[in-house]
Each structure stands twice: as C-alpha cells, then as structure tokens.
Design an enzyme around this catalytic site. Structure first.
Site, PDB file in Angstrom:
ATOM      1  N   SER A 243       0.908  -1.080  -0.132  1.00 43.71           N
ATOM      2  CA  SER A 243       0.134   0.237  -0.064  1.00 43.71           C
ATOM      3  C   SER A 243       0.587   1.333   0.031  1.00 43.71           C
ATOM      4  O   SER A 243       1.562   1.272  -0.816  1.00 43.71           O
ATOM      5  CB  SER A 243      -1.198   0.084   1.424  1.00 43.71           C
ATOM      6  OG  SER A 243      -2.074   0.435   0.979  1.00 43.71           O
TER       7      SER A 243
ATOM      8  N   ASP B 175      -8.934  -5.946  -5.723  1.00 43.81           N
ATOM      9  CA  ASP B 175      -8.066  -4.453  -5.507  1.00 43.81           C
ATOM     10  C   ASP B 175      -8.797  -2.726  -5.808  1.00 43.81           C
ATOM     11  O   ASP B 175      -8.509  -2.199  -6.657  1.00 43.81           O
ATOM     12  CB  ASP B 175      -6.745  -4.530  -5.085  1.00 43.81           C
ATOM     13  CG  ASP B 175      -5.944  -3.329  -4.353  1.00 43.81           C
ATOM     14  OD1 ASP B 175      -7.069  -3.010  -3.587  1.00 43.81           O
ATOM     15  OD2 ASP B 175      -4.602  -3.266  -4.084  1.00 43.81           O
TER      16      ASP B 175
ATOM     17  N   HIS C  20      -6.896  -5.721  -1.628  1.00 46.40           N
ATOM     18  CA  HIS C  20      -6.163  -5.158  -0.814  1.00 46.40           C
ATOM     19  C   HIS C  20      -4.812  -5.999   0.545  1.00 46.40           C
ATOM     20  O   HIS C  20      -3.499  -6.521   0.104  1.00 46.40           O
ATOM     21  CB  HIS C  20      -6.176  -3.588  -0.223  1.00 46.40           C
ATOM     22  CG  HIS C  20      -4.963  -3.054  -0.583  1.00 46.40           C
ATOM     23  ND1 HIS C  20      -4.505  -1.846  -0.691  1.00 46.40           N
ATOM     24  CD2 HIS C  20      -4.573  -2.592   0.980  1.00 46.40           C
ATOM     25  CE1 HIS C  20      -3.893  -1.541  -0.775  1.00 46.40           C
ATOM     26  NE2 HIS C  20      -4.047  -1.144   0.288  1.00 46.40           N
TER      27      HIS C  20
END
Length: 681
Positions: free
Chosen positions: A535, A616, A648
């Site tokens: 991320s 995601d 994610h």
C-alpha cells in the site's frame, strides 16, 4: 542443495541428543490455533471464548479461579460474536447451522443452542439491550423495501439476471473489494420473549446509507441506552457525498415513536462508537475534529445525560483510541490505543480523567469486563494471541491461556528490540529490529527492510497474520522496521506531518533509520538489503526506486501506488487522497505531480517484484500493472504476480504460501541469502 541444510542440521542435533527447534515458516503461521470472540461473565468468575484449532472452531468455558475448562460446542462451523446474558446463565452467539447466519442462545447449564432469530436474511451483527428484552440486528436489505421478503425477492432478481451489466448514477461504484449492488446495511430491532425474537422493525426504512458503515465497521457502532428505550448508531446522512466526506454522525432512535435525531450535527468530522454507561448517566463516543481526515485523533467525548453537558475526557492525552467501553461500575472507561510502537489498554475515570495503564507491551485486541475484572487478548512480534486477565485498577495481571504452547515449543523466533534515532529535523523516530533465527555473533546478515502502509499506520510490537516479521527472521534476514513521520501512536502532530509530504519526511526517516541501526548493530548488513512494503509501503518502494536507486539489491512492491493522478480517479474513498494531497488533481495538480513516483521512472534500475490483487479497489491493480510496465519497458529485471481473487490483502492461505515463496525467493536471489529454510522452503 540449500533446501536440505536445515533438515541435515536438525538430524545432526537429534543424533547428538540436543533439543531441535526449527525456524518458523508460513505453514506454522497459518496453522496456529486462534483464540477469538472472548467474553467474561458479568460475575467476573468465568469466561467463554472461541478457539479455532485444526481447522475447527468451537466455544470453551473456563473458570477463572480454578482454571477448569470445558468445551461447549462441537457443531461444524464457527460460533462468533459472543455475549453473556445479564444473569450469566446463557451465552448468545452468531452461527450458520443450516438456516443462514442467525442468533443463538446456549444455556451454560447444558442442552443444545436454540435459535433466537429465524430470518430469511443472514444476521451480520447484533447488539442486545440491557436485560436482554430487545435485540438490534444488522441486515443487508434493499433500502426501499418495507419487508424482508421484498429484499429477498430483490436479491433473487439480481442473482437471476441474464445480463451482466451494472449501472450507476452515483459513487460508490465499488468499495474495498465489492461492486455496489444497491443493498445497504440497515439496523432492525425486535423484542425478545421466551428466548425468541419477534418481528423485526427497520429503523432506517428508505435510507440509502449503511449502518454499521462499510466495509469494516461492526456493532461497536451501535448502542442501546440503559433501559432499552433508545438506540444510537453511527452513520452518514443519506446523500451522494459519501466517497469524499468523513462526516459520520451519531443518530438516536426513540424505539417507541421511531423518531430519529442527529446528536452530533455540529461536528462535520467523524463520530463513532457510541456507548452508554450502565447507570444511564453518560453517553460516550469517539470524535475527530478535522473533516475529510480519516487519521485525525479520536477524542473521547462524554455527554452527561442529566445536564446535557458535553465535554472531552482527558484532552491532554495525545493518543487516538481504537475502542472504548464502560466498565460495570459506570465510572471507568476502558480504552485501547497505540502508544510508541505498542497497542495498550487503559482505564480512565470518567469523573476526573485520570488514567491507569492495564497493559502496555505488545498489542491488545478484544476487551471484555465483568465485576471489575478485565479480560483481553494480546500478542507481540514473537507471540500470537492469548487471553489475559487484570483488575480494572491495574492489579493482578495474569495469563489465562496458552493456546499454542505445543505448536510454539519447537519453533525458533528471532530476538527483537525497539530502538530510536534522530530522524527528520532531528526529531525522535522509533523502530524495531529482529535478529535472524540462528544468529551467530560476528556474522553479518542481509536486511529485510519492511515499510508499513497506511501511511498513518505502524508495524508495532504485534503478531501479524500476513506481514509476519518473524518469517523474514526465520529465513535468515535481519529485519528492520521504522515508524517514520506519519506513523500512529507517537502523538497527533507526528501523524499529521506526512500530509502533503509523502516522499519527504518519511523518506528521510527511512534513509537515516537504516544507516543508524546498521552502525549500532554491526550484524545488520545494510549494503546487502531489500526494501519491501504494501500500500503506502509499496508507494515508498516506488519512490525509493526513483530517488534512492543505489542502495538496495532488490525491491518488493505489494499493492503500491504508482501514478498519483490516475490513482485518485480509480480509487473509491476520495476523502483520503484529497486530504493527503491537499485537494483534487484538478485543483492541486502540483502536489500530485511533486509526490508522483511515475515522474521518476527514468531513474529506476533496481530489480523489483510487483504483487497485486485483482479485486483491490482501494489501490486498483492497474497501479501494479503500471509499475511493471515501467520496469519491463526499460529492461529492468522484474516480475509481476497477480492474484485474481484477492483484494488489498492476501487472505487465501494457499495464496499466502505462494506470496511468501515469491517474496523470499526474490530476496534470496538478489541478496545471495543461503540461510537454511524450514520444510524445504
């Protein structure tokens, strides 16, 4: 030949009569027993908890004086979301026993669990009113339907539709990992009589808004008052601004008249987790003060329901609570919060605001209180969750369970320590190092430099099911993690400092942190290192590729942001980039351009592994594809691994095995790491 080294060394130790401990591997992490849904009896003398063991999950009762344990359930499936009845004689839970997920009640004196609800829609969450006379349930419904049968029929129509089109007139189009389908979370209330719930009443009839909010909130956002006459919940007002506002309010429903009022209309930031004191004196909740900012400090707010005065509890405490709940004495508020690389448990006196530390080291999770005794789960970097007990005054701390004693006794973990150093502007920054398993004095070890996401986050002193730092130590790496500027748990100013400076202060902290700890700990070979993150951590990997391209042997980028303008237009929660970048790309293009990793691709040269989940929607997989394209087009050694069924995070256990195999294999290749691996990995 490398894969046989651990097996041979283990055999030699066995023949020599030595105890053999093997390094941790991903299979060990996956197969650990997992304690969950723990609650303490109102008397404080017993607890009930869920334990997932060898692929099965059951409930267990434990006497907190004698330690006696007995198994309560043995039905296939997982019982979860436990609540004691007020008299302590029964336990309520959610389970799917062939009729979808429903609410059940189990007498602790014996017998089978009996269904409390018999609804045609799964019960996603519930909250009992004091005394157990009412229950609130969370159901996914079509907002304009006035019966559950209507919602069931609407679901059937959508599932049976021959075409595959989806059409939208407003955002959200998709959220986290799910396309919007028109269904929303609504709260329903029913009376309970003779152990069964009556007809449920939709408290949000016709509202196109979610309560509890998607995608992660639960029934901690819902609370009955002490006599069960009112219910308060957190939700956004119906509207088209949901993707770019964080204005969650507290809504109070009079259950007799169904009249609803907004209790926090004066605060245009986030209000959450309402909870009433058992004596009916106070309503407490968490409130942010900055609209559009999801990582603002939660303040603990108290409303005296006698005088209607509202005040902040402990305004000088510069930490942001993760959860709050009243103790049974109605004078103590139990609070969890991050603090300096730990996730602690605290008790606040609601009259004076003074605080007692109940647990600081490690990471506290679920919390339950009865008769002044506090039950909580806790883990740390080298230990998964177990259950602990402490008095609300901070005395008598003891560990109640060792659910993985047999599994952990033959596993080696790397020793770890917290450190600090002067980072950006010489401000103190904290981090952790972990020694590789089998550490030998005088030897230097390659580095796994783990970069956390968020960016307002922290790896902290906690056990992680996916990014488990001990797995890199078990693979022979010196693990280094730095809580750079922007991390949580170090004061709100420290957290706020990353906004508008994504590649500035945090990047400098990461550079200084690695140099500092390598000098302090000579076994850390900073000249043979790989950096990896997910991320925002993946964003930073991309940033490093273009701005620190001579340091690392390899990079690993999981779900990282690559191109900031396109990221804005394809993500779902727009309030996040609008806060972090100071507006939209069309209003503040210079900021998006300044901190755009794609701007520096001509500087890239470090081999990079790129990993992404196709479901995601937070950081769409096109960001990973763009990263890989930039690498391939320039002839840089690279590899792209896509998981079509993952969001994610990597949640499927077989996929997680592949993830670690890919990551460790990539790092071994580029660092020359020859450490023995358990199980031939």
């Amino acid at each position: 030949m490398k894969k046989h080294l651990w097996a041979l060394s283990a055999l030699a130790a066995t023949l020599a009569g030595q105890a053999v401990a093997k390094p941790l591997d991903v299979n060990d992490v996956i197969n650990l027993n997992k304690v969950h849904s723990a609650v303490i009896a109102p008397s404080g003398n017993a607890m009930v908890y869920g334990l997932k063991k060898d692929g099965e999950s059951n409930l267990y009762w434990q006497d907190l004086t004698s330690g006696e344990v007995r198994q309560l359930t043995s039905v296939k499936g997982t019982e979860h979301d436990l609540t004691f009845s007020q008299d302590g004689a029964s336990i309520y839970f959610l389970a799917d026993r062939g009729q979808g997920t429903q609410l059940y009640r189990l007498s602790l004196s014996g017998g089978e669990a009996l269904a409390v609800t018999h609804l045609p829609i799964d019960v996603a969450g519930y909250k009992l009113a004091p005394g157990g006379s009412k229950v609130a349930v969370q159901l996914s419904v079509w907002p304009s339907c006035d019966t559950l049968a209507c919602s069931v029929e609407k679901r059937g129509e959508l599932d049976g539709k021959k075409s595959t089109d989806k059409s939208y007139d407003q955002l959200f189009v998709r959220h986290w990992d799910t396309w919007a389908d028109g269904f929303v979370n609504h709260l329903f209330v029913a009376d309970i009589k003779d152990g069964k719930a009556g007809d449920v009443v939709d408290l949000m009839q016709g509202q196109n808004t979610d309560a509890p909010p998607k995608p992660f909130s639960g029934m901690e956002e819902v609370s009955f008052n002490n006599d069960g006459s009112k219910l308060v919940y957190s939700a956004k007002a119906p509207g088209k601004d949901h993707p770019w506002t964080t204005n969650f309010d507290l809504w109070e429903v009079d259950l007799a008249t169904k009249a609803t009022q907004n209790l926090t209309s004066d605060n245009t930031a986030w209000d959450a987790q309402p909870t009433f004191s058992p004596d009916g004196r106070y309503l407490a909740w968490l409130a942010m003060s900055k609209p559009g900012y999801e990582a603002d400090r939660y303040r603990i707010m108290l409303k005296d329901l006698r005088s209607n005065q509202v005040r902040e509890l402990a305004p000088q405490w510069d930490r942001s609570p993760g959860s709050i709940q009243f103790a049974s004495d109605a004078k103590t508020l139990l609070v969890t919060a991050q603090d300096t690389g730990q996730y602690g448990l605290y008790a606040f006196n609601v009259d004076f605001g003074d605080m007692k530390v109940l647990s600081r080291d490690g990471a506290v999770g679920q919390v339950s209180e009865g008769a002044g005794r506090v039950l909580f789960s806790k883990n740390s970097l080298d230990k998964p969750d177990d259950l602990y007990l402490v008095d609300k005054d901070g005395f008598g701390l003891k560990q109640l369970t060792q659910v993985n004693a047999d599994k952990l006794k033959d596993l080696d973990m790397g020793d770890f320590a917290q450190f600090s150093f002067p980072g950006w502007n010489n401000e103190t920054v904290y981090g952790y190092w972990i020694k590789p398993v089998g550490y030998v004095e005088g030897k230097k070890y390659p580095v796994a430099y783990l970069i956390h996401g968020g960016p307002q986050g922290s790896f902290s002193n906690r056990w992680h099911g996916r990014w488990n730092a001990e797995l890199w130590a078990a693979a022979g790496y010196a693990v280094v993690m730095v809580d750079f500027h922007g991390s949580t748990g170090y004061g709100q100013g420290f957290t706020d400092s990353i906004a508008g400076d994504w590649g500035g202060k945090p990047f400098e902290d990461l550079q200084k942190g690695l140099a500092y700890i390598a000098k302090q700990e000579p076994w850390i070979d900073a000249d043979n290192a790989c950096a990896l993150g997910g991320s925002y951590g993946g964003y930073m990997v991309n940033w490093i590729a273009g701005n620190w391209n001579d340091k690392f042997k390899c990079l690993v980028n999981h779900a990282g942001l690559f191109d900031m303008p396109s990221m804005y237009y394809t993500t779902e929660e727009l309030w996040f980039p609008e806060h972090e970048m100071g507006g939209t790309p069309y209003d503040n293009a210079p900021m998006y351009d300044r901190w755009n990793p794609a701007k520096f691709v001509k500087n890239w040269k470090t081999p990079m592994l790129v990993i992404h989940g196709q479901k995601d929607f937070r950081v769409p997989y096109s960001q990973g594809l763009g990263t890989f394209t930039a690498l391939q087009r320039q002839g840089i050694e690279s590899r792209f691994v896509v998981f079509p069924d993952e969001n994610h995070w990597i949640l499927n256990t077989e996929n997680l095995k592949v993830w670690y195999k890919e990551v460790l294999g990539w790092m071994d290749k580029h660092t020359g790491n020859q450490a023995p691996k358990a199980n031939g990995k």
